[in-house]
Design a protein around this motif. Structure first.
Motif, PDB file in Angstrom:
ATOM      1  N   THR A   1       0.823  -1.206   0.000  1.00 34.51           N
ATOM      2  CA  THR A   1       0.000   0.000   0.000  1.00 34.51           C
ATOM      3  C   THR A   1       0.864   1.267   0.000  1.00 34.51           C
ATOM      4  O   THR A   1       1.767   1.408   0.810  1.00 34.51           O
ATOM      5  CB  THR A   1      -0.936   0.004   1.221  1.00 34.51           C
TER       6      THR A   1
ATOM      7  N   TYR B   1       1.434   5.304   0.428  1.00 33.10           N
ATOM      8  CA  TYR B   1       0.952   6.453   1.186  1.00 33.10           C
ATOM      9  C   TYR B   1       1.809   7.672   0.850  1.00 33.10           C
ATOM     10  O   TYR B   1       3.029   7.586   0.845  1.00 33.10           O
ATOM     11  CB  TYR B   1       1.010   6.199   2.693  1.00 33.10           C
TER      12      TYR B   1
ATOM     13  N   SER C   1       1.835  10.490   2.660  1.00 35.82           N
ATOM     14  CA  SER C   1       2.214  11.227   3.866  1.00 35.82           C
ATOM     15  C   SER C   1       2.478  10.254   5.009  1.00 35.82           C
ATOM     16  O   SER C   1       2.041   9.112   4.972  1.00 35.82           O
ATOM     17  CB  SER C   1       1.096  12.202   4.242  1.00 35.82           C
TER      18      SER C   1
ATOM     19  N   SER D   1       1.228  10.276   7.990  1.00 37.37           N
ATOM     20  CA  SER D   1      -0.002   9.971   8.729  1.00 37.37           C
ATOM     21  C   SER D   1      -1.177  10.631   8.008  1.00 37.37           C
ATOM     22  O   SER D   1      -0.978  11.543   7.205  1.00 37.37           O
ATOM     23  CB  SER D   1       0.096  10.483  10.171  1.00 37.37           C
ATOM     24  N   PRO D   2      -2.400  10.204   8.294  1.00 35.26           N
ATOM     25  CA  PRO D   2      -3.563  10.794   7.603  1.00 35.26           C
ATOM     26  C   PRO D   2      -3.705  12.303   7.812  1.00 35.26           C
ATOM     27  O   PRO D   2      -4.175  13.011   6.946  1.00 35.26           O
ATOM     28  CB  PRO D   2      -4.758  10.053   8.210  1.00 35.26           C
ATOM     29  N   GLU D   3      -3.253  12.804   8.968  1.00 36.97           N
ATOM     30  CA  GLU D   3      -3.384  14.235   9.264  1.00 36.97           C
ATOM     31  C   GLU D   3      -2.257  15.067   8.657  1.00 36.97           C
ATOM     32  O   GLU D   3      -2.388  16.269   8.498  1.00 36.97           O
ATOM     33  CB  GLU D   3      -3.377  14.491  10.784  1.00 36.97           C
TER      34      GLU D   3
ATOM     35  N   SER E   1       1.461  15.800   2.442  1.00 37.20           N
ATOM     36  CA  SER E   1       2.217  14.880   1.590  1.00 37.20           C
ATOM     37  C   SER E   1       3.706  15.176   1.676  1.00 37.20           C
ATOM     38  O   SER E   1       4.115  16.323   1.857  1.00 37.20           O
ATOM     39  CB  SER E   1       1.766  15.017   0.137  1.00 37.20           C
TER      40      SER E   1
ATOM     41  N   CYS F   1       7.542   9.089  -0.350  1.00 34.04           N
ATOM     42  CA  CYS F   1       6.326   8.393   0.045  1.00 34.04           C
ATOM     43  C   CYS F   1       6.680   7.263   1.008  1.00 34.04           C
ATOM     44  O   CYS F   1       7.848   7.033   1.304  1.00 34.04           O
ATOM     45  CB  CYS F   1       5.586   7.833  -1.167  1.00 34.04           C
TER      46      CYS F   1
ATOM     47  N   ASN G   1      -3.302   8.088  -3.154  1.00 27.99           N
ATOM     48  CA  ASN G   1      -2.965   7.765  -1.773  1.00 27.99           C
ATOM     49  C   ASN G   1      -3.775   6.557  -1.283  1.00 27.99           C
ATOM     50  O   ASN G   1      -4.942   6.401  -1.628  1.00 27.99           O
ATOM     51  CB  ASN G   1      -3.246   8.969  -0.866  1.00 27.99           C
ATOM     52  N   ALA G   2      -3.128   5.712  -0.499  1.00 28.20           N
ATOM     53  CA  ALA G   2      -3.736   4.533   0.144  1.00 28.20           C
ATOM     54  C   ALA G   2      -4.200   3.477  -0.857  1.00 28.20           C
ATOM     55  O   ALA G   2      -5.090   2.698  -0.565  1.00 28.20           O
ATOM     56  CB  ALA G   2      -4.884   4.954   1.063  1.00 28.20           C
TER      57      ALA G   2
END
Length: 158
Positions: A90, A92, A94, A96-98, A101, A116, A142-143
């Motif tokens: 997977t 990503y 960033s 973390s989600p918060e 990038s 990434c 993302n994700a």
């Protein structure tokens, strides 16, 4: 990692048409490669610093006359180099989600810039640019899952 886990990875590779898989954890490293149409053999790695298995493709016989005589080979090099995924799992953008990038289109990067994260088997692996330049395109959402060798970013070298 035991033989059952390795067989499960091979089955996943076959089901998802993945040609290469590499995993490195502390003092353990495994690299699997599939040949064309899944043909190939598994051989142990000979490097003393590495343990695991390597997957060598079986010999491939091309039909005679497949290439036209005298036909020039055409180079299909990309206009801009790509930063490719070194593993499957997977993607990503960033940490973390918060968080924001790591990079955006127009971001200047150097070989050590983290662009990434790829999560593989619950391990977050930072992917570095490995080249100096400017990000011109983000090629993956993302994700989303990525494959080994899949282009993640396009970059204009500087």
């Amino acid at each position: 990692m035991d033989l059952k886990d390795i067989k499960a990875i091979i089955d996943l590779m076959k089901k998802n048409s993945v040609s290469e898989f590499e995993l490195e954890k502390q003092d353990f490293k495994i690299r699997l490669k599939r040949g064309i149409n899944g043909g190939g053999i598994m051989i142990p790695q000979t490097d003393e610093n590495q343990s695991g298995l390597a997957y060598a493709p079986a010999p491939l016989a091309l039909p005679a006359g497949n290439l036209a005589a005298g036909a020039p080979a055409q180079a299909t090099a990309p206009v801009e180099p790509e930063i490719k995924s070194p593993m499957i799992e997977t993607f990503y953008r960033s940490p973390s989600p918060e968080a924001g990038s790591y990079v955006e289109v127009g971001s200047e990067v150097n070989p050590d810039t983290v662009v990434c994260i790829i999560e593989a088997m619950k391990v977050m692996n930072e992917i570095k640019a490995e080249v100096k330049g400017v990000i011109t395109q983000v090629l993956v959402e993302n994700a989303k899952p990525v494959e080994f060798g899949q282009p993640l970013f396009k970059i204009r070298p500087s």
